[in-house]
Design a protein around this motif. Structure first.
Motif: not given
Length: 231
Positions: A29-35, A69-75, A77-83
């Motif tokens: 998912r991180m690679l797809l978000a990067f793409a 967009a970066a914040a949306f994809l992180q929260l 799509w990836m479901g990873l915390s900022s930490a």
């Protein structure tokens, strides 16, 4: 903070290097978000801004759109915390990380002091507000690049390829991908600025290595964000 910690900070020896265990389950998912962000959204919005004009308004709009967009994809799509991505709170920074940042900021202050007269033409051409806006937007833009290219891409690649292959491949995309316009310059009749790309590749390796050694995305992000002052 001891002298030993200061010495370790000087040679980039941090107690908590990048740990990719949290990212393994979401690497795809991180690679797809990067793409989506770096290969589609960023160059597409850049073309729209270029068509609208290169004034401060469109540039700020581009930056805010990419940040959202970066914040949306992180929260979402990836479901990873900022930490977990490396945005460590200050309370979790080691002595080495704090000392490294202090040394870097002191070095930057020294460089700015020595090059002070060379900043006056930029001040005269843009005015105080224009200069502050350029520095602020450049700082956020540097943070965004580290978030996407190091925090997402390099971390995801490291789960699959190991640290050194991930560092090299992520930096190749950082240097020669759409971010720095390389894909468009290759087809241009103008000569390719090889020295510029060499400099970008070298500084990208430093940022990626710093992230890999510390696991703290703030360190390369703050250094990268200071690029308008370095320029």
């Amino acid at each position: 903070m001891s002298v030993a910690a200061l010495g370790r900070a000087l040679i980039l020896r941090f107690p908590q290097p990048l740990d990719v265990r949290v990212a393994r389950s979401g690497a795809a998912r991180m690679l797809l978000a990067f793409a989506c962000w770096a290969l589609l959204l960023q160059p597409g919005l850049k073309l729209i801004v270029a068509a609208a004009g290169a004034g401060p308004g469109p540039r700020v709009g581009l930056l805010l759109s990419l940040l959202t967009a970066a914040a949306f994809l992180q929260l979402s799509w990836m479901g990873l915390s900022s930490a977990a991505m490396g945005w460590k709170p200050w309370s979790r920074w080691s002595s080495e990380e704090r000392l490294f940042l202090l040394q870097a900021l002191m070095t930057l202050a020294l460089v700015l002091t020595l090059s002070g007269p060379s900043l006056s033409p930029a001040m005269r051409s843009q005015g105080l507000f224009g200069l502050v806006l350029a520095v602020a937007t450049g700082f956020v833009w540097g943070l965004l690049q580290e978030w996407v290219y190091r925090g997402w891409l390099q971390t995801a690649l490291q789960t699959r390829l190991g640290p050194w292959a991930a560092l090299l491949l992520a930096n190749l995309l950082f240097t020669f991908g759409p971010l720095h316009g390389a894909l468009y310059r290759w087809g241009s009749p103008e000569p390719v600025a090889f020295a510029t790309f060499a400099a970008i590749f070298a500084i990208g390796l430093l940022f990626g290595w710093l992230y890999q050694r510390s696991g703290n995305l703030w360190l390369p992000a703050i250094l990268h964000g200071a690029w308008p002052l370095n320029m």
